[in-house]
Design an enzyme around this catalytic site. Structure first.
Site, PDB file in Angstrom:
ATOM      1  N   HIS A  68       0.823  -1.223   0.000  1.00 32.67           N
ATOM      2  CA  HIS A  68       0.000   0.000   0.000  1.00 32.67           C
ATOM      3  C   HIS A  68       0.854   1.269   0.000  1.00 32.67           C
ATOM      4  CE1 HIS A  68      -2.848  -3.061   0.786  1.00 32.67           C
ATOM      5  NE2 HIS A  68      -2.886  -2.987   2.095  1.00 32.67           N
TER       6      HIS A  68
ATOM      7  N   HIS B 297      -7.553 -10.022  13.778  1.00 29.13           N
ATOM      8  CA  HIS B 297      -7.569  -8.959  12.776  1.00 29.13           C
ATOM      9  C   HIS B 297      -8.024  -9.565  11.450  1.00 29.13           C
ATOM     10  CE1 HIS B 297      -6.679  -5.452  10.566  1.00 29.13           C
ATOM     11  NE2 HIS B 297      -5.392  -5.624  10.353  1.00 29.13           N
TER      12      HIS B 297
ATOM     13  N   GLU C 130      -7.932  -8.304   8.346  1.00 31.22           N
ATOM     14  CA  GLU C 130      -7.282  -7.917   7.101  1.00 31.22           C
ATOM     15  C   GLU C 130      -6.787  -9.167   6.377  1.00 31.22           C
ATOM     16  OE1 GLU C 130      -4.311  -4.350   5.568  1.00 31.22           O
ATOM     17  OE2 GLU C 130      -4.339  -4.899   7.685  1.00 31.22           O
TER      18      GLU C 130
ATOM     19  N   ASP D 190      -4.234 -10.245   4.832  1.00 30.08           N
ATOM     20  CA  ASP D 190      -2.946 -10.909   5.021  1.00 30.08           C
ATOM     21  C   ASP D 190      -2.937 -11.763   6.286  1.00 30.08           C
ATOM     22  OD1 ASP D 190      -3.115  -8.509   6.412  1.00 30.08           O
ATOM     23  OD2 ASP D 190      -1.039  -7.944   6.123  1.00 30.08           O
TER      24      ASP D 190
ATOM     25  N   HIS E 202      -5.222  -1.261  13.788  1.00 24.47           N
ATOM     26  CA  HIS E 202      -5.513  -0.130  12.928  1.00 24.47           C
ATOM     27  C   HIS E 202      -6.775  -0.322  12.095  1.00 24.47           C
ATOM     28  CE1 HIS E 202      -3.778  -1.740   8.957  1.00 24.47           C
ATOM     29  NE2 HIS E 202      -3.700  -2.727   9.802  1.00 24.47           N
TER      30      HIS E 202
ATOM     31  N   ASP F 191      -1.486  -6.354  14.499  1.00 27.11           N
ATOM     32  CA  ASP F 191      -0.525  -5.539  13.752  1.00 27.11           C
ATOM     33  C   ASP F 191       0.321  -4.627  14.638  1.00 27.11           C
ATOM     34  OD1 ASP F 191      -0.932  -6.568  11.272  1.00 27.11           O
ATOM     35  OD2 ASP F 191      -2.183  -4.957  10.515  1.00 27.11           O
TER      36      ASP F 191
ATOM     37  N   TYR G 238       7.313   0.839  10.401  1.00 31.79           N
ATOM     38  CA  TYR G 238       5.979   0.238  10.423  1.00 31.79           C
ATOM     39  C   TYR G 238       4.985   1.158  11.123  1.00 31.79           C
ATOM     40  CZ  TYR G 238       2.392  -3.364  10.684  1.00 31.79           C
ATOM     41  OH  TYR G 238       1.220  -4.064  10.536  1.00 31.79           O
TER      42      TYR G 238
ATOM     43  N   HIS H  11       3.192  -9.416  12.234  1.00 30.59           N
ATOM     44  CA  HIS H  11       4.285  -9.258  11.269  1.00 30.59           C
ATOM     45  C   HIS H  11       5.599  -9.102  12.030  1.00 30.59           C
ATOM     46  CE1 HIS H  11       1.670  -8.647   7.797  1.00 30.59           C
ATOM     47  NE2 HIS H  11       1.024  -7.697   8.432  1.00 30.59           N
TER      48      HIS H  11
END
Length: 400
Positions: A26, A79, A81, A83, A145, A164, A192, A225
């Site tokens: 992104h 989360h 998202e 990924d 987030h 995250d 990050y 991550h």
């Protein structure tokens, strides 16, 4: 495929995937990444998060090195998202767990992303989930987030699964923070934060104020991550407190794009004025530095001095793109100023000042522009501009 889990504690294993090829996320220039998932060997065997869809086989291989995947009883989605949830539907089909858990917003997000073959159970802040011999509790981290984001805490092992938060995009075979050079881990954590977490800094600050009152005995921070934190947990907390409540420093970023070196010459003169005035300039031309590295430097900067020539009565595309990227990240603690050359339509400074205003960044100077090539007089004005910004910056930091 053949892949092995990594033991984190007596009861917890890392079973994630390493993405060596990811170079952009992104707009964020990355050094690869990891998609972390965690296996808890409790009476009720539990999987915390999954991985990006195309890495499902790696996840299954790592789980299979410890147990048969079908033995997993629960899945917790911290989360939604993609990924972290991309392989969730296939994992559910393969495992058929007793229950899947997510936050209230997580349940909504998973339903809106997928057609899942099972019901997703809602958990709230403060709820506890018994795994038989071990216990999980949940901490709401809404908008850190995504709306669905939450932390999960494994009490008996002292593991905080932080989705995250406290993560970094870094592909590595090292699983722990202390296996990576300290300077590298701080920079990647800062990058990050700047590129992913910074827009939500007010919520991060509230969370960091709240955490001590929860009386958690945190021995590991396990993000979605990057490496697991075991030796620098207090550093991670310190950095997040610092980044979430930034203060102006004497550091001034001089960022620019140039066509025929006129704006570049102006940047050098402004930097000399900044030095003379006691500021600490860092020159970062956009054709050399990636926007995601520049915004990382903004975390502890007091001023952003942005240069661009007028191009077709507008800004050069790299500068326009940088401003749009930075706007979404909501850096508001610093001051801004602009400069640039022009040929026949002096528009760039006006446009950059308007962008600063829209970003709610205080102007440190009205801006400086010169026609075609800056002469000695224009270079002196640039020097004086740097001097004026440094004076204002120094006075502001002293008052702080």
């Amino acid at each position: 495929m053949k892949a092995h889990a990594v033991k984190l504690t007596d009861k917890v294993y890392w079973v994630g995937a390493i993405d060596w090829s990811l170079k952009e996320f992104h707009g964020y220039d990355t050094q690869g990444t990891t998609y972390n998932a965690y296996l808890i060997l409790a009476d009720k065997i539990t999987l915390i998060d999954t991985v990006k869809a195309e890495f499902k086989d790696e996840l299954l291989a790592r789980i299979s090195s410890v147990i048969e995947p079908e033995k997993i009883d629960y899945i917790v989605s911290n989360h939604a998202e993609m990924d972290h949830s991309g392989s969730l539907p296939e994992m559910i089909q393969r495992i058929m767990p007793e229950k899947v858990f997510a936050s209230k917003e997580g349940v909504k997000a998973l339903i809106e992303h997928f057609e899942l073959p099972v019901e997703v159970n809602e958990v709230s802040a403060g709820d506890e989930l018994s795994l038989g011999n071990l216990n999980l509790s949940f901490i709401e981290t809404r908008m850190i987030h995504w709306p669905d984001s939450m932390f999960t805490y494994l009490k008996e092992e002292g593991v905080l699964f932080s989705q995250d938060a406290f993560g970094m995009h870094l592909a590595s075979t090292e699983r722990f923070d202390d296996q990576i050079k300290p300077g590298k881990i701080e920079y990647e954590a800062a990058k990050y934060y700047a590129n992913i977490i910074n827009p939500y800094s007010n919520l991060v600050a509230k969370l960091m104020d709240k955490l001590p009152g929860l009386n958690l005995d945190i021995k590991l921070i396990a993000p979605d991550h990057g490496p697991v934190w075991r030796s620098h947990i207090e550093d991670a907390f310190k950095w997040y407190r610092q980044w979430s409540k930034p203060e102006r420093t004497k550091k001034a970023l001089v960022v620019y794009e140039t066509m025929w070196h006129s704006t570049e010459k102006m940047a050098s003169a402004i930097a000399e004025g900044l030095i003379e005035g006691g500021a600490i300039p860092k020159i970062m031309p956009l054709d050399t530095f990636h926007s995601s590295d520049i915004v990382t430097e903004l975390l502890d900067a007091g001023a952003l001095v942005l240069g661009c020539p007028t191009f077709n009565s507008a800004l050069l595309p790299p500068v326009a793109a940088f401003l749009e990227y930075a706007r979404g990240l909501k850096f508001r603690h610093m001051m801004g100023a602009s400069f640039g050359s022009y040929g026949w339509s002096p528009k760039s400074v006006k446009l950059m000042n308007e962008a600063f205003e829209n970003m709610r960044i205080e102007l440190a100077h009205e801006g400086m522009q010169t026609k075609y090539v800056p002469n000695d007089e224009a270079m002196q004005e640039c020097f004086d501009m740097g001097l004026a910004i440094a004076k204002k910056l120094t006075n502001t930091t002293q008052e702080g």
